[in-house]
Design a protein around this motif. Structure first.
Motif, PDB file in Angstrom:
ATOM      1  N   ARG A  45     -93.372  44.151  30.185  1.00 36.24           N
ATOM      2  CA  ARG A  45     -93.195  42.878  29.497  1.00 36.24           C
ATOM      3  C   ARG A  45     -92.289  42.001  30.364  1.00 36.24           C
ATOM      4  O   ARG A  45     -91.546  42.506  31.210  1.00 36.24           O
ATOM      5  CB  ARG A  45     -92.582  43.076  28.112  1.00 36.24           C
ATOM      6  N   PRO A  46     -92.295  40.701  30.155  1.00 36.78           N
ATOM      7  CA  PRO A  46     -91.355  39.834  30.864  1.00 36.78           C
ATOM      8  C   PRO A  46     -89.920  40.188  30.478  1.00 36.78           C
ATOM      9  O   PRO A  46     -89.645  40.519  29.326  1.00 36.78           O
ATOM     10  CB  PRO A  46     -91.730  38.426  30.380  1.00 36.78           C
ATOM     11  N   ILE A  47     -89.018  40.117  31.435  1.00 40.05           N
ATOM     12  CA  ILE A  47     -87.625  40.455  31.175  1.00 40.05           C
ATOM     13  C   ILE A  47     -86.813  39.173  31.063  1.00 40.05           C
ATOM     14  O   ILE A  47     -86.586  38.477  32.055  1.00 40.05           O
ATOM     15  CB  ILE A  47     -87.054  41.357  32.281  1.00 40.05           C
ATOM     16  N   GLU A  48     -86.405  38.864  29.849  1.00 40.56           N
ATOM     17  CA  GLU A  48     -85.614  37.670  29.595  1.00 40.56           C
ATOM     18  C   GLU A  48     -84.193  38.009  29.150  1.00 40.56           C
ATOM     19  O   GLU A  48     -83.254  37.288  29.473  1.00 40.56           O
ATOM     20  CB  GLU A  48     -86.297  36.805  28.537  1.00 40.56           C
ATOM     21  N   ARG A  49     -84.055  39.111  28.409  1.00 42.00           N
ATOM     22  CA  ARG A  49     -82.739  39.499  27.886  1.00 42.00           C
ATOM     23  C   ARG A  49     -82.405  40.909  28.355  1.00 42.00           C
ATOM     24  O   ARG A  49     -83.120  41.861  28.040  1.00 42.00           O
ATOM     25  CB  ARG A  49     -82.734  39.439  26.367  1.00 42.00           C
ATOM     26  N   VAL A  50     -81.322  41.033  29.106  1.00 43.53           N
ATOM     27  CA  VAL A  50     -80.912  42.309  29.692  1.00 43.53           C
ATOM     28  C   VAL A  50     -79.506  42.651  29.226  1.00 43.53           C
ATOM     29  O   VAL A  50     -78.624  41.785  29.178  1.00 43.53           O
ATOM     30  CB  VAL A  50     -80.929  42.253  31.231  1.00 43.53           C
ATOM     31  N   ARG A  59     -70.956  44.475  37.336  1.00 43.35           N
ATOM     32  CA  ARG A  59     -71.512  44.500  38.693  1.00 43.35           C
ATOM     33  C   ARG A  59     -73.037  44.509  38.670  1.00 43.35           C
ATOM     34  O   ARG A  59     -73.684  43.801  39.444  1.00 43.35           O
ATOM     35  CB  ARG A  59     -70.993  45.731  39.459  1.00 43.35           C
ATOM     36  N   ALA A  60     -73.632  45.298  37.791  1.00 41.14           N
ATOM     37  CA  ALA A  60     -75.090  45.339  37.702  1.00 41.14           C
ATOM     38  C   ALA A  60     -75.633  44.036  37.115  1.00 41.14           C
ATOM     39  O   ALA A  60     -76.623  43.492  37.605  1.00 41.14           O
ATOM     40  CB  ALA A  60     -75.540  46.531  36.869  1.00 41.14           C
ATOM     41  N   ALA A  61     -74.993  43.541  36.072  1.00 36.36           N
ATOM     42  CA  ALA A  61     -75.461  42.311  35.435  1.00 36.36           C
ATOM     43  C   ALA A  61     -75.497  41.150  36.416  1.00 36.36           C
ATOM     44  O   ALA A  61     -76.408  40.314  36.386  1.00 36.36           O
ATOM     45  CB  ALA A  61     -74.565  41.969  34.244  1.00 36.36           C
ATOM     46  N   ARG A  62     -74.515  41.102  37.309  1.00 33.72           N
ATOM     47  CA  ARG A  62     -74.464  40.016  38.291  1.00 33.72           C
ATOM     48  C   ARG A  62     -75.622  40.074  39.278  1.00 33.72           C
ATOM     49  O   ARG A  62     -75.960  39.065  39.901  1.00 33.72           O
ATOM     50  CB  ARG A  62     -73.135  40.059  39.045  1.00 33.72           C
ATOM     51  N   ALA A  63     -76.232  41.250  39.419  1.00 32.42           N
ATOM     52  CA  ALA A  63     -77.330  41.411  40.374  1.00 32.42           C
ATOM     53  C   ALA A  63     -78.698  41.184  39.747  1.00 32.42           C
ATOM     54  O   ALA A  63     -79.714  41.290  40.424  1.00 32.42           O
ATOM     55  CB  ALA A  63     -77.270  42.814  40.987  1.00 32.42           C
ATOM     56  N   ILE A  64     -78.724  40.866  38.455  1.00 29.31           N
ATOM     57  CA  ILE A  64     -79.975  40.714  37.724  1.00 29.31           C
ATOM     58  C   ILE A  64     -80.322  39.239  37.555  1.00 29.31           C
ATOM     59  O   ILE A  64     -79.461  38.424  37.211  1.00 29.31           O
ATOM     60  CB  ILE A  64     -79.873  41.379  36.333  1.00 29.31           C
ATOM     61  N   ASP A  65     -81.586  38.906  37.780  1.00 30.14           N
ATOM     62  CA  ASP A  65     -82.076  37.560  37.554  1.00 30.14           C
ATOM     63  C   ASP A  65     -82.796  37.532  36.205  1.00 30.14           C
ATOM     64  O   ASP A  65     -83.932  37.983  36.085  1.00 30.14           O
ATOM     65  CB  ASP A  65     -83.039  37.157  38.684  1.00 30.14           C
ATOM     66  N   ALA A  66     -82.103  37.072  35.181  1.00 33.41           N
ATOM     67  CA  ALA A  66     -82.680  37.010  33.833  1.00 33.41           C
ATOM     68  C   ALA A  66     -82.036  35.848  33.091  1.00 33.41           C
ATOM     69  O   ALA A  66     -80.925  35.414  33.417  1.00 33.41           O
ATOM     70  CB  ALA A  66     -82.439  38.320  33.086  1.00 33.41           C
ATOM     71  N   ASP A  67     -82.731  35.345  32.079  1.00 33.34           N
ATOM     72  CA  ASP A  67     -82.220  34.209  31.304  1.00 33.34           C
ATOM     73  C   ASP A  67     -80.918  34.553  30.588  1.00 33.34           C
ATOM     74  O   ASP A  67     -80.018  33.727  30.488  1.00 33.34           O
ATOM     75  CB  ASP A  67     -83.264  33.747  30.285  1.00 33.34           C
ATOM     76  N   GLU A  68     -80.851  35.782  30.067  1.00 35.41           N
ATOM     77  CA  GLU A  68     -79.667  36.209  29.311  1.00 35.41           C
ATOM     78  C   GLU A  68     -79.207  37.565  29.796  1.00 35.41           C
ATOM     79  O   GLU A  68     -79.972  38.529  29.788  1.00 35.41           O
ATOM     80  CB  GLU A  68     -79.971  36.261  27.813  1.00 35.41           C
ATOM     81  N   ASP A 105     -85.074  43.195  26.327  1.00 30.76           N
ATOM     82  CA  ASP A 105     -86.210  43.524  27.189  1.00 30.76           C
ATOM     83  C   ASP A 105     -85.876  44.595  28.223  1.00 30.76           C
ATOM     84  O   ASP A 105     -86.777  45.291  28.709  1.00 30.76           O
ATOM     85  CB  ASP A 105     -86.697  42.268  27.920  1.00 30.76           C
ATOM     86  N   ALA A 106     -84.619  44.716  28.590  1.00 30.30           N
ATOM     87  CA  ALA A 106     -84.223  45.723  29.579  1.00 30.30           C
ATOM     88  C   ALA A 106     -82.780  46.131  29.350  1.00 30.30           C
ATOM     89  O   ALA A 106     -81.954  45.326  28.887  1.00 30.30           O
ATOM     90  CB  ALA A 106     -84.396  45.189  31.000  1.00 30.30           C
ATOM     91  N   VAL A 107     -82.502  47.376  29.665  1.00 32.60           N
ATOM     92  CA  VAL A 107     -81.140  47.915  29.628  1.00 32.60           C
ATOM     93  C   VAL A 107     -80.873  48.576  30.966  1.00 32.60           C
ATOM     94  O   VAL A 107     -81.731  49.269  31.521  1.00 32.60           O
ATOM     95  CB  VAL A 107     -80.964  48.944  28.491  1.00 32.60           C
ATOM     96  N   VAL A 108     -79.684  48.355  31.489  1.00 32.75           N
ATOM     97  CA  VAL A 108     -79.252  48.987  32.735  1.00 32.75           C
ATOM     98  C   VAL A 108     -78.021  49.834  32.448  1.00 32.75           C
ATOM     99  O   VAL A 108     -77.117  49.387  31.735  1.00 32.75           O
ATOM    100  CB  VAL A 108     -78.915  47.921  33.803  1.00 32.75           C
TER     101      VAL A 108
END
Length: 206
Positions: A45-50, A59-68, A105-108
């Motif tokens: 699915r499209p990843i908009e919210r991580v 650190r991981a969140a900063r490396a992700i390209d997502a709307d939220e 949409d995604a969890v890291v």
């Protein structure tokens, strides 16, 4: 999302991270955004919210390209560092995520699952909050390797309660949480992506 100012019961190694939160990024190795992107690409699915679970300073969140992008951690002081980088933050326990079911949409979970008090409960919670077709990306260290054994001894020597998992163990844990797993590699540092099934998702493991 439930109350973002919830106060969890401290679990895992939270106390250690509270103590050295100010210096965490300074001593951390550079983050490999490409590996994270490969895992996120497994989503159906499209990843908009991580959500970066046990994300510390983000650190991981900063490396992700997502709307939220949301950093969730039980350590108040680690989250304070994340907020300084203008990241949205939620204080919460990974084994009782303060998130609605099927809301992301995604969890890291990067370099952190071994610090969580109950990894199985945390993975079950991740499966609950993921949308169908969403993906969990876990970056971990293999305790069966020479470097992994040294890491385990080092963290235990400073009083951490770290519990590490081999790629095979983590793959089984994701499958038990009803996530379809895919292992990127099986070396010292490895990444496993687990996709939440949709009605058309075939069972596949690697």
């Amino acid at each position: 999302m439930s109350n973002s100012d919830s106060r969890p019961t401290p679990t895992g190694d939270v106390g250690h991270f509270d103590r050295f939160a100010r210096f965490y990024d300074f001593f951390s190795s550079p983050f490999d955004a490409d590996i994270l992107s490969e895992g996120l690409a497994q989503a159906d699915r499209p990843i908009e919210r991580v959500v970066d679970v046990a994300g510390g300073t983000g650190r991981a969140a900063r490396a992700i390209d997502a709307d939220e992008r949301i950093v969730l951690d039980a350590s108040k002081k680690m989250l304070a560092q994340a907020r300084r980088r203008d990241l949205a933050c939620v204080r919460g326990d990974a084994s009782r995520l303060p998130l609605d079911s099927e809301s992301v949409d995604a969890v890291v979970i990067s370099d952190a699952l071994h610090h969580i008090g109950d990894a199985e409960d945390a993975l079950a919670e991740v499966a609950r909050v993921l949308n169908p077709g969403g993906v969990l990306v876990v970056r971990e260290f293999n305790p069966a390797t020479i470097r992994g054994k040294l890491l385990v001894r080092g963290e235990h020597a400073i009083g951490m309660n770290s519990v590490f998992f081999t790629p095979e163990e983590l793959t089984r844990m994701l499958a038990d949480a009803e996530l379809v797993p895919h292992v990127r590699n099986r070396g010292f540092d490895y990444t496993v992506a687990g996709v939440k099934r949709t009605s058309g998702t075939a069972s596949r493991t690697a």
